[in-house]
Design a protein around this motif. Sequence first.
Motif, PDB file in Angstrom:
ATOM      1  N   UNK A 102      16.092 -48.398  51.250  1.00  0.00           N
ATOM      2  CA  UNK A 102      17.195 -49.359  51.361  1.00  0.00           C
ATOM      3  C   UNK A 102      17.955 -49.133  52.661  1.00  0.00           C
ATOM      4  N   UNK A 103      18.144 -50.209  53.442  1.00  0.00           N
ATOM      5  CA  UNK A 103      18.881 -50.108  54.698  1.00  0.00           C
ATOM      6  C   UNK A 103      20.319 -50.610  54.571  1.00  0.00           C
ATOM      7  N   UNK A 104      20.588 -51.480  53.590  1.00  0.00           N
ATOM      8  CA  UNK A 104      21.931 -52.033  53.459  1.00  0.00           C
ATOM      9  C   UNK A 104      22.175 -52.527  52.041  1.00  0.00           C
ATOM     10  N   UNK A 105      23.415 -52.360  51.557  1.00  0.00           N
ATOM     11  CA  UNK A 105      23.836 -52.885  50.267  1.00  0.00           C
ATOM     12  C   UNK A 105      24.919 -53.933  50.513  1.00  0.00           C
ATOM     13  N   UNK A 106      24.633 -55.176  50.129  1.00  0.00           N
ATOM     14  CA  UNK A 106      25.578 -56.265  50.341  1.00  0.00           C
ATOM     15  C   UNK A 106      26.258 -56.608  49.017  1.00  0.00           C
ATOM     16  N   UNK A 107      27.612 -56.518  48.958  1.00  0.00           N
ATOM     17  CA  UNK A 107      28.323 -56.799  47.703  1.00  0.00           C
ATOM     18  C   UNK A 107      28.115 -58.239  47.245  1.00  0.00           C
ATOM     19  N   UNK A 108      28.022 -58.436  45.950  1.00  0.00           N
ATOM     20  CA  UNK A 108      27.921 -59.761  45.345  1.00  0.00           C
ATOM     21  C   UNK A 108      29.177 -60.044  44.529  1.00  0.00           C
ATOM     22  N   UNK A 109      29.469 -61.321  44.307  1.00  0.00           N
ATOM     23  CA  UNK A 109      30.649 -61.686  43.531  1.00  0.00           C
ATOM     24  C   UNK A 109      30.554 -61.206  42.085  1.00  0.00           C
ATOM     25  N   UNK A 110      29.353 -60.970  41.630  1.00  0.00           N
ATOM     26  CA  UNK A 110      29.156 -60.510  40.258  1.00  0.00           C
ATOM     27  C   UNK A 110      29.568 -59.056  40.059  1.00  0.00           C
ATOM     28  N   UNK A 123      27.734 -56.731  41.556  1.00  0.00           N
ATOM     29  CA  UNK A 123      26.513 -56.019  41.903  1.00  0.00           C
ATOM     30  C   UNK A 123      26.295 -55.986  43.407  1.00  0.00           C
ATOM     31  N   UNK A 124      25.060 -55.720  43.801  1.00  0.00           N
ATOM     32  CA  UNK A 124      24.705 -55.682  45.215  1.00  0.00           C
ATOM     33  C   UNK A 124      23.431 -56.488  45.440  1.00  0.00           C
ATOM     34  N   UNK A 125      23.225 -56.831  46.695  1.00  0.00           N
ATOM     35  CA  UNK A 125      21.928 -57.279  47.165  1.00  0.00           C
ATOM     36  C   UNK A 125      21.423 -56.182  48.083  1.00  0.00           C
ATOM     37  N   UNK A 126      20.404 -55.464  47.649  1.00  0.00           N
ATOM     38  CA  UNK A 126      19.867 -54.353  48.438  1.00  0.00           C
ATOM     39  C   UNK A 126      18.848 -54.890  49.429  1.00  0.00           C
ATOM     40  N   UNK A 127      19.043 -54.579  50.689  1.00  0.00           N
ATOM     41  CA  UNK A 127      18.111 -54.976  51.741  1.00  0.00           C
ATOM     42  C   UNK A 127      17.221 -53.778  52.073  1.00  0.00           C
ATOM     43  N   UNK A 164      14.920 -58.506  49.832  1.00  0.00           N
ATOM     44  CA  UNK A 164      16.213 -58.476  49.142  1.00  0.00           C
ATOM     45  C   UNK A 164      15.975 -58.210  47.663  1.00  0.00           C
ATOM     46  N   UNK A 165      16.662 -57.213  47.119  1.00  0.00           N
ATOM     47  CA  UNK A 165      16.511 -56.824  45.714  1.00  0.00           C
ATOM     48  C   UNK A 165      17.885 -56.852  45.059  1.00  0.00           C
ATOM     49  N   UNK A 166      18.007 -57.605  43.980  1.00  0.00           N
ATOM     50  CA  UNK A 166      19.289 -57.697  43.299  1.00  0.00           C
ATOM     51  C   UNK A 166      19.558 -56.435  42.479  1.00  0.00           C
ATOM     52  N   UNK A 167      20.792 -55.931  42.617  1.00  0.00           N
ATOM     53  CA  UNK A 167      21.240 -54.767  41.854  1.00  0.00           C
ATOM     54  C   UNK A 167      22.293 -55.255  40.855  1.00  0.00           C
ATOM     55  N   UNK A 168      22.089 -55.003  39.588  1.00  0.00           N
ATOM     56  CA  UNK A 168      23.015 -55.479  38.563  1.00  0.00           C
ATOM     57  C   UNK A 168      24.368 -54.785  38.690  1.00  0.00           C
ATOM     58  N   UNK A 169      25.366 -55.350  38.045  1.00  0.00           N
ATOM     59  CA  UNK A 169      26.722 -54.789  38.089  1.00  0.00           C
ATOM     60  C   UNK A 169      26.740 -53.363  37.550  1.00  0.00           C
ATOM     61  N   UNK A 179      26.552 -47.203  38.949  1.00  0.00           N
ATOM     62  CA  UNK A 179      25.835 -45.935  39.007  1.00  0.00           C
ATOM     63  C   UNK A 179      25.511 -45.560  40.446  1.00  0.00           C
ATOM     64  N   UNK A 180      25.140 -46.562  41.263  1.00  0.00           N
ATOM     65  CA  UNK A 180      24.844 -46.293  42.667  1.00  0.00           C
ATOM     66  C   UNK A 180      26.080 -45.785  43.402  1.00  0.00           C
ATOM     67  N   UNK A 181      27.234 -46.386  43.124  1.00  0.00           N
ATOM     68  CA  UNK A 181      28.458 -45.935  43.782  1.00  0.00           C
ATOM     69  C   UNK A 181      28.755 -44.476  43.430  1.00  0.00           C
ATOM     70  N   UNK A 182      28.528 -44.117  42.165  1.00  0.00           N
ATOM     71  CA  UNK A 182      28.747 -42.724  41.768  1.00  0.00           C
ATOM     72  C   UNK A 182      27.753 -41.803  42.475  1.00  0.00           C
ATOM     73  N   UNK A 183      26.502 -42.225  42.536  1.00  0.00           N
ATOM     74  CA  UNK A 183      25.471 -41.407  43.178  1.00  0.00           C
ATOM     75  C   UNK A 183      25.727 -41.221  44.665  1.00  0.00           C
TER      76      UNK A 183
END
Length: 262
Positions: A217-225, A227-231, A237-242, A247-251
């Motif tokens: 992953x090179x970038x995480x783009x915040x979504x209104x939901x 979650x993220x859009x992982x680039x 582009x891979x959608x990351x659920x809320x 969990x990613x933020x904690x990690x």
Amino acid sequence: MSTTLRVLIADDELLARKRLSRLLSALPDVEVCGEAADGEAVLAAVRAGGVDVVLLDIHMPGLSGLDALALLPQGRPHVVLCTAHAEHAVEAFEHGAMDYVLKPVEPARLQKALERVRARMEPGARPREVAVPAEKPVASAAAPRALARLPIPTRQGIVLVDPETISHAALDDELVTVFTAQGEFLTDFTLNELAEKLPSELFHRVHRRALLNLRQVSRLEPLETGGYLARTARGHAVEVSRQSARELRRMLGLRRGAEDEG
């Protein structure tokens, strides 16, 4: 009275299967419960149950014997490799083979291999060493062992993929696509099965339809939901659920967002 061993013979050559069947028929308390001519048939027979031992050849069409050995489910039968190729012995034992018998198979050598299996099946016998079974690594007796190479069957043959080159896997309709540096491959594996086979320190289930390698992953783009859009490094582009985003933020040691309070 000894328990009857139910033996599956797996070899792509009919004459080889007949020879093994004849040798087994001369041994006491041994029953041939089936035959298989390729790796896929081996996996199907094992899933169906009723198999104690697999006599497994290495060179078979489609999935090789070693591929099939690596893919056998937890609680699998004992496996004895029967092959003319001595050079694969180390890999076979790493994936959990009980014994390695070279062709032409001699009656006494085959009987010795089956006696080893029977000894391990007796009540009170010590379990198979953690260095042997693919599903019992040293780190955790309950967790499956990550494969050094992920075998993906294709029309051109089995593609062996280095897990580190996989960026992600995505479910589309009923099939999963694995995205790698070598290309994109459709697979019959489910996302749950892939998560069990791939290194847990790299791969994370970030969505019910996606498995993601964080090192790709090179970038995480915040979504209104929330979650993220992982680039990924290769532009996917891979959608990351809320929930997975939390969990990613904690990690990653990122600051908690307002959505984390809910």
